[in-house]
Structures are given as structure tokens and as C-alpha cells.
Design a protein around this motif. Structure first.
Motif, PDB file in Angstrom:
ATOM      1  N   PHE A  98       0.831  -1.206   0.000  1.00 60.40           N
ATOM      2  CA  PHE A  98       0.000   0.000   0.000  1.00 60.40           C
ATOM      3  C   PHE A  98       0.863   1.253   0.000  1.00 60.40           C
ATOM      4  O   PHE A  98       0.535   2.250  -0.655  1.00 60.40           O
ATOM      5  N   ALA A  99       1.973   1.207   0.715  1.00 60.52           N
ATOM      6  CA  ALA A  99       2.872   2.357   0.753  1.00 60.52           C
ATOM      7  C   ALA A  99       3.472   2.639  -0.620  1.00 60.52           C
ATOM      8  O   ALA A  99       3.806   3.788  -0.937  1.00 60.52           O
ATOM      9  N   ARG A 100       3.608   1.610  -1.446  1.00 64.70           N
ATOM     10  CA  ARG A 100       4.195   1.769  -2.785  1.00 64.70           C
ATOM     11  C   ARG A 100       3.178   2.282  -3.803  1.00 64.70           C
ATOM     12  O   ARG A 100       3.453   3.243  -4.525  1.00 64.70           O
ATOM     13  N   THR A 101       2.017   1.626  -3.888  1.00 64.09           N
ATOM     14  CA  THR A 101       1.086   1.930  -4.983  1.00 64.09           C
ATOM     15  C   THR A 101      -0.376   2.031  -4.556  1.00 64.09           C
ATOM     16  O   THR A 101      -1.243   2.203  -5.411  1.00 64.09           O
ATOM     17  N   GLY A 102      -0.662   1.911  -3.270  1.00 63.32           N
ATOM     18  CA  GLY A 102      -2.049   2.014  -2.841  1.00 63.32           C
ATOM     19  C   GLY A 102      -2.871   0.753  -3.043  1.00 63.32           C
ATOM     20  O   GLY A 102      -4.095   0.778  -2.901  1.00 63.32           O
ATOM     21  N   TRP A 103      -2.210  -0.364  -3.370  1.00 64.80           N
ATOM     22  CA  TRP A 103      -2.895  -1.636  -3.534  1.00 64.80           C
ATOM     23  C   TRP A 103      -2.832  -2.463  -2.248  1.00 64.80           C
ATOM     24  O   TRP A 103      -1.917  -2.294  -1.430  1.00 64.80           O
ATOM     25  N   THR A 104      -3.819  -3.337  -2.091  1.00 69.29           N
ATOM     26  CA  THR A 104      -3.791  -4.344  -1.032  1.00 69.29           C
ATOM     27  C   THR A 104      -4.181  -5.689  -1.622  1.00 69.29           C
ATOM     28  O   THR A 104      -4.792  -5.757  -2.693  1.00 69.29           O
ATOM     29  N   VAL A 105      -3.832  -6.749  -0.935  1.00 70.72           N
ATOM     30  CA  VAL A 105      -4.220  -8.110  -1.313  1.00 70.72           C
ATOM     31  C   VAL A 105      -5.285  -8.576  -0.326  1.00 70.72           C
ATOM     32  O   VAL A 105      -5.118  -8.420   0.893  1.00 70.72           O
ATOM     33  N   VAL A 106      -6.381  -9.121  -0.838  1.00 68.53           N
ATOM     34  CA  VAL A 106      -7.463  -9.607   0.015  1.00 68.53           C
ATOM     35  C   VAL A 106      -7.651 -11.098  -0.211  1.00 68.53           C
ATOM     36  O   VAL A 106      -7.498 -11.599  -1.327  1.00 68.53           O
ATOM     37  N   SER A 107      -7.980 -11.809   0.837  1.00 67.94           N
ATOM     38  CA  SER A 107      -8.200 -13.253   0.746  1.00 67.94           C
ATOM     39  C   SER A 107      -9.600 -13.555   0.268  1.00 67.94           C
ATOM     40  O   SER A 107     -10.575 -12.934   0.717  1.00 67.94           O
ATOM     41  N   VAL A 108      -9.705 -14.521  -0.637  1.00 66.01           N
ATOM     42  CA  VAL A 108     -11.002 -15.032  -1.089  1.00 66.01           C
ATOM     43  C   VAL A 108     -10.943 -16.557  -1.051  1.00 66.01           C
ATOM     44  O   VAL A 108      -9.863 -17.143  -1.125  1.00 66.01           O
TER      45      VAL A 108
END
Length: 276
Positions: A87-97
């Protein structure tokens, strides 16, 4: 799985409700502590052999992403820790599904800079092939490049355009774009062919095949041709499209008006990836 209806093997037909234990957006807690020593061992084995194989074969940004996100730490990554750095790099997160998710849910996650990752890992007997994306494919294959701003923006664009493609009945076109870039894309870097597609980066067999085999075609990326070219999810690819850079890919894709292009292509036949 119907290839032209389900996006690159990642989604499933719409269901009325998420499975038990999942939120409305189909996310679930990672519960990292539930992974067994054997499962962590599978990750470590996959990581070690693929990292060695990809030396000199993957784009620099992939190796940089592994370092920046510290994915070489032993065991399946804890998403909370990974997300702080990503998130600090590009504002993305990974979510579990739990596994495959409906098309609209998948694209909505991407449009909001969230990448869905299957919350399971293949068995030791399935090291070389797994039809449904697991945490190794999703995190090792996709996440390092999400630390690259141009890739992060491209993936968000895929999400936004995917939602529109669903509305206008052009999902099969968008699926081909996703397949031949995000999953099975090649790039020319310093005069050499390099891998950036997650489907290749996470595949022991296709890593060498994509670069070294005389069988597949490797044409320069052309948006119209990509949108017309069929693909298969049950075999190595017969065509790999080659980009010059991520910035070039971003510009060539989303500055041309995909919606207008969909209509123009309706009167043209599909292309066989085995034929130039």
C-alpha cells in the motif's frame, strides 16, 4: 470452465450470495495461523525453484518487487504485513477469497486497487499444475509487479473496463486482454525477451517454454489482434504478445477507446493463436 465466459480462469458465473463465512465482497480473513508446516513447505519449495529459474528471465521490476515486498521470507506471506509495504508503494492491497469469485466482484476489487488471492495452496503432488489460482500463483505471480506504478494503474484500468465490458456484453474481449497481458505477457527489455505475465512467472514448465521453445508465436503487442485472439487455459500458449514497456502497454490500451473497438470487432472473425 468456459474460457470465453470466465475471465482467465479467475472468475465464476454470478451467484446470488457469497459462500458461508465470506463477506458481501467475497473476502474472508486470511487466518494465517491455520496454514500447516507442510503448506509453508510447499510455498518455500515453489518459491526457491521458481526464483532460481526466473533469474535473467523475468523483467527487472518483478525481481525488484520481490525485494521491496520481502516475499523471500520463508513461508506463506502474512497479508497484513505484505499490505503495509504494498500500500505504501502503490495504494494496492491483497485480500483473501475462498476461490473463484463472480466477474463483477473480481473487477470491482481491481477497480478499487484490491487484488483477490485464493486463501489456499496446492498440495505437494500438484507442484507443476493447478487449474484454480492458489496463493502462490496470486501472491508470487501477481503481487511483485503491483509494486510497479504503471502495472498498478493498468490493473486498476482492467477492473474499471471489466465492469463496463460486463454491461455491454464484451467480457470475452476483456478476458483476452487480461489473459495475454496480466497472465501471459512478455516484454522486450534491453533487447531481450523477458517474462512479466503471472501465469508464466508462477509456472515451472511455461517459464522456459515461453522464451525458448520454437513452437509459439511472439508477435508485438497489438490491441486489436489481442482482442480477437482466442486462448486456451489447459495448455501452454501458442502465442505470447510482446510489449516494449509497461508505460507503453498502459498507453496503447486505455487511450484508444475500448468500447468503440468492441463494436468494430463484432463483424470480424476470431483469430487462432496458432496462426500468424
Amino acid at each position: 470452465m468456459l474460457i470465453e465466459e470466465l475471465v482467465a480462469g479467475r472468475t465464476e458465473p454470478a451467484r446470488s450470495a457469497p459462500p458461508p463465512g465470506a463477506a458481501a465482497d467475497w473476502t474472508i480473513p486470511q487466518h494465517w495461523e491455520r496454514f500447516t508446516a507442510e503448506e509453508h513447505g510447499v510455498w518455500d519449495l515453489l518459491f526457491a525453484r521458481q526464483q532460481e529459474l526466473l533469474a535473467g528471465r523475468a523483467v527487472r521490476a518483478f525481481h525488484e518487487g520481490l525485494d521491496v515486498l520481502r516475499l523471500s521470507h520463508p513461508g506463506i506471506p502474512q497479508l497484513e504485513e505484505l499490505n503495509e509495504r504494498l500500500f505504501a508503494r502503490t495504494g494496492w492491497t491483497v485480500v483473501s477469497v475462498p476461490g473463484l469469485v463472480p466477474d463483477d466482484i473480481f473487477f470491482d476489487h481491481l477497480a478499487n486497487r484490491r487484488f483477490p488471492a485464493g486463501n489456499f495452496i496446492r498440495k505437494a503432488s500438484q507442484l507443476d499444475y493447478l487449474e484454480e489460482p492458489d496463493v502462490f500463483h496470486d501472491v508470487f505471480g501477481h503481487v511483485p509487479l503491483l509494486a510497479q506504478p504503471e502495472v498498478a494503474d493498468f490493473m486498476q484500468g482492467i477492473g474499471k473496463h471489466g465492469l463496463h465490458a460486463l454491461e455491454v456484453g464484451a467480457l470475452h474481449r476483456l478476458a483476452r486482454l487480461y489473459w495475454y497481458t496480466v497472465e501471459f505477457g512478455l516484454a522486450r527489455e534491453d533487447g531481450d525477451l523477458k517474462i512479466y505475465g503471472a501465469g508464466i512467472l508462477s509456472s515451472f514448465g511455461e517459464t522456459r517454454f515461453s522464451l525458448e521453445s520454437d513452437v509459439p508465436h511472439r508477435p508485438k503487442f497489438d490491441l486489436t489482434r489481442v482482442l480477437r485472439t482466442r486462448y486456451r487455459s489447459d495448455a501452454f500458449q501458442q502465442s505470447y504478445f510482446v510489449i516494449d514497456s509497461f508505460q507503453d502497454l498502459l498507453g496503447r490500451t486505455f487511450s484508444h477507446g475500448l468500447e468503440e473497438l468492441y463494436g468494430e470487432l463484432d463483424s470480424l472473425p476470431d483469430l487462432d493463436p496458432a496462426v500468424v
